[in-house]
Design an enzyme around this catalytic site. Structure first.
Site, mmCIF file in Angstrom:
data_model
loop_
_atom_site.group_PDB
_atom_site.id
_atom_site.type_symbol
_atom_site.label_atom_id
_atom_site.label_comp_id
_atom_site.label_asym_id
_atom_site.label_seq_id
_atom_site.Cartn_x
_atom_site.Cartn_y
_atom_site.Cartn_z
ATOM 1 N N ASP A 183 0.860 -1.185 0.000
ATOM 2 C CA ASP A 183 0.000 0.000 0.000
ATOM 3 C C ASP A 183 0.895 1.233 0.000
ATOM 4 O OD1 ASP A 183 -1.814 2.138 0.703
ATOM 5 O OD2 ASP A 183 -3.159 0.635 1.539
ATOM 6 N N GLN A 188 -14.226 2.587 2.134
ATOM 7 C CA GLN A 188 -13.674 2.187 0.840
ATOM 8 C C GLN A 188 -13.357 3.407 -0.007
ATOM 9 O OE1 GLN A 188 -16.196 -0.398 -1.538
ATOM 10 N NE2 GLN A 188 -14.489 -1.041 -2.818
ATOM 11 N N HIS A 237 -10.562 -5.454 -2.671
ATOM 12 C CA HIS A 237 -9.212 -5.639 -2.150
ATOM 13 C C HIS A 237 -9.247 -5.874 -0.654
ATOM 14 C CE1 HIS A 237 -9.983 -1.303 -1.856
ATOM 15 N NE2 HIS A 237 -9.069 -1.233 -0.886
ATOM 16 N N PHE A 238 -8.222 -6.567 -0.186
ATOM 17 C CA PHE A 238 -8.042 -6.844 1.235
ATOM 18 C C PHE A 238 -6.762 -6.178 1.708
ATOM 19 C CE2 PHE A 238 -11.049 -10.015 0.053
ATOM 20 C CZ PHE A 238 -11.763 -10.301 1.207
ATOM 21 N N HIS A 239 -6.825 -5.628 2.911
ATOM 22 C CA HIS A 239 -5.676 -5.005 3.557
ATOM 23 C C HIS A 239 -5.096 -5.990 4.565
ATOM 24 C CE1 HIS A 239 -6.742 -0.783 2.374
ATOM 25 N NE2 HIS A 239 -7.934 -1.348 2.265
#
Length: 145
Positions: free
Chosen positions: A37, A101, A107-109
């Site tokens: 990220d 969001q 997507h996954f964090h």
């Protein structure tokens, strides 16, 4: 943006998938892409996205995409743990603007946590140094089994 809408192929994750935008890649296979990220909430904050879906959120994703995606999230989470030795790991996924969001591509964090260190705000911190992200990506990638 609401939970409902049309997928916009100009989003940054779609551009990364097409090679039109840079990313510090951690892992890629036929189903998923994991990368750092650029606005991390903590050191090692990694994102995992599906490669073959235009789902904007968890509510829209196809079951045949979700299964390998979740296995990929688990695999990358294990690598983050092995590489960085955090005290805990938060796995997060946001659906809709009121939930936080900001990019409308599912997507996954994966966010490593250390006791005593505050978590940065989602999407509000400064941009990370690209060289540091590349080094972290390599460190995590080396632990993927």
């Amino acid at each position: 943006m609401s939970l409902d809408g049309t997928y916009e192929d100009g989003n940054i994750f779609a551009k990364i998938l097409r090679g039109e935008a840079p990313a510090a890649k951690v892992f890629e296979d036929g189903e998923i892409l994991a990368f750092m990220d650029v606005f991390p909430q903590s050191r090692g904050h990694t994102l995992v996205i599906p490669k073959h879906s235009q789902a904007r959120n968890l509510l829209e994703v196809e079951p045949e995409v979700l299964a390998p995606l979740m296995l990929g999230v688990q695999r990358i989470t294990r690598a983050v743990r092995s590489a960085l030795n955090p005290d805990g790991i938060m796995v997060a996924q946001y659906n809709g603007a009121p939930a936080g969001q900001t990019i409308y591509h599912l997507h996954f964090h994966i966010i490593p946590r250390w006791a005593g260190l505050e978590l940065g705000r989602h999407g509000a911190g400064g941009m990370a140094d690209p060289a540091e992200l590349k080094a972290l990506a390599e460190q995590i990638a080396a632990k993927i089994s």
